[in-house]
Write a protein that holds these residues in place. Structure first.
Motif, PDB file in Angstrom:
ATOM      1  N   UNK A 425     172.761  -3.207  17.437  1.00  0.00           N
ATOM      2  CA  UNK A 425     173.497  -3.952  18.467  1.00  0.00           C
ATOM      3  C   UNK A 425     174.998  -3.814  18.252  1.00  0.00           C
ATOM      4  N   UNK A 426     175.431  -3.943  17.003  1.00  0.00           N
ATOM      5  CA  UNK A 426     176.862  -3.815  16.719  1.00  0.00           C
ATOM      6  C   UNK A 426     177.351  -2.418  17.086  1.00  0.00           C
ATOM      7  N   UNK A 427     176.639  -1.399  16.639  1.00  0.00           N
ATOM      8  CA  UNK A 427     177.095  -0.025  16.869  1.00  0.00           C
ATOM      9  C   UNK A 427     177.147   0.298  18.356  1.00  0.00           C
ATOM     10  N   UNK A 428     176.074   0.028  19.081  1.00  0.00           N
ATOM     11  CA  UNK A 428     176.060   0.403  20.493  1.00  0.00           C
ATOM     12  C   UNK A 428     177.099  -0.385  21.279  1.00  0.00           C
ATOM     13  N   UNK A 429     177.218  -1.674  20.981  1.00  0.00           N
ATOM     14  CA  UNK A 429     178.181  -2.494  21.711  1.00  0.00           C
ATOM     15  C   UNK A 429     179.601  -1.966  21.548  1.00  0.00           C
ATOM     16  N   UNK A 430     179.950  -1.521  20.342  1.00  0.00           N
ATOM     17  CA  UNK A 430     181.299  -1.021  20.090  1.00  0.00           C
ATOM     18  C   UNK A 430     181.613   0.246  20.884  1.00  0.00           C
ATOM     19  N   UNK A 431     180.578   0.875  21.451  1.00  0.00           N
ATOM     20  CA  UNK A 431     180.770   2.124  22.194  1.00  0.00           C
ATOM     21  C   UNK A 431     180.560   1.939  23.698  1.00  0.00           C
ATOM     22  N   UNK A 432     180.479   0.702  24.148  1.00  0.00           N
ATOM     23  CA  UNK A 432     180.251   0.453  25.572  1.00  0.00           C
ATOM     24  C   UNK A 432     181.543   0.382  26.376  1.00  0.00           C
ATOM     25  N   UNK A 433     182.663   0.516  25.683  1.00  0.00           N
ATOM     26  CA  UNK A 433     183.945   0.613  26.379  1.00  0.00           C
ATOM     27  C   UNK A 433     184.774   1.705  25.718  1.00  0.00           C
ATOM     28  N   UNK A 434     185.719   2.258  26.457  1.00  0.00           N
ATOM     29  CA  UNK A 434     186.620   3.231  25.861  1.00  0.00           C
ATOM     30  C   UNK A 434     187.362   2.567  24.705  1.00  0.00           C
ATOM     31  N   UNK A 437     190.532   0.515  25.237  1.00  0.00           N
ATOM     32  CA  UNK A 437     190.442  -0.684  26.083  1.00  0.00           C
ATOM     33  C   UNK A 437     190.125  -1.910  25.226  1.00  0.00           C
ATOM     34  N   UNK A 438     190.644  -3.045  25.616  1.00  0.00           N
ATOM     35  CA  UNK A 438     190.352  -4.293  24.919  1.00  0.00           C
ATOM     36  C   UNK A 438     188.861  -4.606  25.031  1.00  0.00           C
ATOM     37  N   UNK A 439     188.315  -5.290  24.023  1.00  0.00           N
ATOM     38  CA  UNK A 439     186.892  -5.603  24.035  1.00  0.00           C
ATOM     39  C   UNK A 439     186.631  -7.006  23.522  1.00  0.00           C
ATOM     40  N   UNK A 512     186.478  14.475  22.354  1.00  0.00           N
ATOM     41  CA  UNK A 512     186.440  13.592  21.174  1.00  0.00           C
ATOM     42  C   UNK A 512     186.191  12.145  21.603  1.00  0.00           C
ATOM     43  N   UNK A 513     185.205  11.950  22.502  1.00  0.00           N
ATOM     44  CA  UNK A 513     184.946  10.627  23.069  1.00  0.00           C
ATOM     45  C   UNK A 513     183.455  10.295  23.004  1.00  0.00           C
ATOM     46  N   UNK A 514     182.990   9.728  21.882  1.00  0.00           N
ATOM     47  CA  UNK A 514     181.563   9.424  21.764  1.00  0.00           C
ATOM     48  C   UNK A 514     181.064   8.364  22.734  1.00  0.00           C
ATOM     49  N   UNK A 515     181.981   7.533  23.256  1.00  0.00           N
ATOM     50  CA  UNK A 515     181.524   6.506  24.198  1.00  0.00           C
ATOM     51  C   UNK A 515     180.906   7.124  25.452  1.00  0.00           C
TER      52      UNK A 515
END
Length: 581
Positions: A425-434, A437-439, A512-515
């Motif tokens: 959950x932590x890993x995927x959530x951190x990649x749900x925005x560029x 961008x603020x999160x 270079x954008x894994x999101x």
């Protein structure tokens, strides 16, 4: 034998073959570079399945009209068995609609390649050094480090999947004033372990995580250093404290599934004379000189005096002033040590990538300039160097700021987060925005079973597929390739989304954008759930149709391959695919 050529491979080769035919016919000169020719989905899906810019980019060097060249290309491409229709758009873009058999073939490619579907040779084995996290070794990993850690690790996974050889590096800042303060903080805990009542002064590290280190030192050395002058214990305590902190940091990162290949010490770098070597090279290039440091901006302090220091000519690269690489006491500035570290990294890699917090944005231009200057002269010129900036994350609990951790004293640790919501959950959530961008990270929302939660949405798609395959087996049906011709337009639409994966991998790796992989997975999950919902209204559109074994086998095969693509994408991001929720 299953053909493992993807749609992307097949159509790229088809365009290349068509261009070869035009060269053979004398329409195109043989020596023209095709490096900028692309075959990719059009922005508007209504235009077709794929598009190529070949006529647009080759017409000028071929000294011909783009439209005329496009007509010649369309004539060639229309003969390809995978092409149902080829048409010209605008001044010379070519849109392609593919035959149904081509999309059926993509299911074969996914099944044949399995875990390797989407892998690319784009990187050609080039070595890329990705440095990320690199937190000061003064305490546990906390939320200020989490997003950069995940972005860096996912980027490393993405580049490796795209054919690069990746070095995952952590730079240990163990030579600055902060580790001296750490050593003094540990000495207080050492005295405390010996029975003394101590107070932690302002500016020291107050967290309880230092108590075990103090106890270990007390057990080993007794009261030897209790009242000894600082000069006798500072180096020892600093070394032991940094080692203990790095063990803690490795353990904290491991909870996120992060394991670096290399840990480089700033202290060792300086002991080896690397900053002096970098300074000497930059002086040779005329980019370091001895000069007076400019007065601070705004009101000048009364005790300020001009001092001559070695300065890097960063104004040549857009900075507002030249920057010192040494302090007045002769020690290296952070910038001076950092440029030497990058020089060292460049010796073992073809390209460098740093993941930094957004608060370091002001130093990007100067460090890029220094690295370019230090690596000039290598084969191919200066080595590529990219800095990705990551914004901070605001922690919330039901919309309110999250409470701090007792263990740390003043921040929420990564270990706390992972324990509460889980690594994936932590890993995927951190990649749900560029990353720029603020999160907000709301502990309640990231575990919410809702289509508005991207983590759940993607995991639920994979869990649904696993459940569907199990239900099919219970009914006596298994995935089958015998009747894939029965699949219709709705199924083809789902295949078309899944088939974008190889292109998305290359585009994300190039940028270079894994999101982008997380975004793609959300789109694929949406396509799968959309198809699933059709079956809610129409029994004949379900994956398992009780009275139609042939159709059930074909749709179960489709579901299995969509699940494979989801697993491959999640694997890049370091997230395990849930089999049930």
């Amino acid at each position: 034998m299953t053909d493992t050529a993807t749609i992307h491979d097949t159509m790229t080769r088809a365009v290349d073959a068509a261009l070869d035919a035009l060269v053979a016919a004398g329409t195109l000169p043989a020596e023209i570079s095709r490096a900028n020719v692309a075959v990719e989905p059009p922005r508007d899906p209504s235009h077709g399945d794929l598009a190529t810019n070949a006529a647009m980019v080759l017409a000028k060097p071929a000294k011909t009209n783009p439209r005329a060249l496009a007509e010649a290309l369309v004539a060639e491409l229309s003969n390809h068995p995978a092409v149902a229709e080829a048409s010209i758009a605008g001044p010379g873009f070519i849109n392609l609609r593919l035959a149904g058999d081509a999309w059926i073939g993509e299911l074969g490619a996914i099944a044949g390649l399995g875990d390797a579907y989407g892998r690319s040779a784009m990187g050609a084995g080039q070595t890329v050094n990705v440095e990320y996290v690199s937190a000061n070794p003064t305490g546990p990993m906390h939320m200020g480090h989490c997003r950069g850690a995940v972005v860096g690790d996912a980027l490393a996974g993405l580049l490796e999947f795209a054919g690069f050889a990746v070095i995952k590096e952590y730079y240990v800042n163990d030579a600055g004033a902060q580790v001296q303060t750490l050593a003094r903080s540990v000495h207080l805990r050492y005295r405390e372990a010996l029975g003394e009542t101590v107070e932690i002064p302002e500016g020291f590290y107050p967290g309880d995580y230092l108590i075990p280190i103090g106890k270990a030192l007390a057990a080993e050395f007794g009261d030897t250093y209790k009242d000894a002058p600082e000069s006798e214990w500072l180096t020892l305590f600093r070394t032991r404290a940094v080692a203990a902190m790095m063990d803690m940091i490795r353990d904290d990162l491991a909870t996120l599934g992060i394991h670096h290949d290399l840990f480089s010490s700033e202290a060792e770098l300086q002991a080896a004379g690397k900053p002096e070597a970098a300074e000497a090279l930059l002086r040779e290039k005329g980019l370091v000189y001895d000069g007076l440091l400019e007065a601070p901006k705004g009101k000048t302090p009364e005790d300020w005096e001009p001092v001559e220091l070695p300065l890097f000519r960063s104004t040549q690269f857009g900075d507002d002033q030249d920057r010192p690489i040494k302090k007045s006491d002769g020690s290296w500035t952070y910038f001076g040590a950092d440029l030497a570290y990058h020089y060292q990294k460049a010796q073992g890699a073809d390209a460098l990538i740093d993941i930094w917090g957004a608060d370091h944005a002001g130093t990007v231009k100067r460090i890029k300039a220094a690295v370019a200057a230090l690596t000039e002269g290598d084969a191919g010129g200066a080595k590529p160097f990219d800095v990705k900036l990551v914004q901070m994350v605001q922690l919330l609990r039901d919309g309110e700021p999250a409470k701090m951790s007792k263990r740390s004293g003043n921040f929420v640790t990564i270990a706390d987060m992972v324990e509460e919501v889980g690594k994936d959950v932590v890993r995927f959530t951190m990649l749900t925005r560029k990353p720029e961008a603020q999160m907000d990270f709301d502990f309640a929302k990231v575990v919410e079973a809702s289509k508005d939660n991207p983590v759940f949405y993607v995991q639920y798609a994979h869990a649904r597929i696993c459940s569907t395959l199990a239900k099919g087996a219970e009914a006596g049906f298994a995935p089958s390739t015998d009747h894939l011709g029965l699949l219709g337009e709705e199924e083809m639409d789902l295949i078309k989304v899944a088939a974008q994966f190889p292109r998305q991998v290359e585009a994300a790796a190039r940028a270079r954008e894994p999101h982008r992989i997380a975004f793609f997975l959300n789109d694929l999950a949406a396509a799968f759930h959309s198809y699933w919902n059709i079956g809610n209204d129409r029994i004949d559109k379900r994956f398992v149709v009780a009275d139609n074994a042939d159709m059930s086998g074909a749709r179960l095969h489709l579901a299995a391959q969509v699940g494979q693509v989801i697993r491959n994408g999640l694997g890049i991001l370091g997230v395990e695919a849930a089999e049930q929720l």
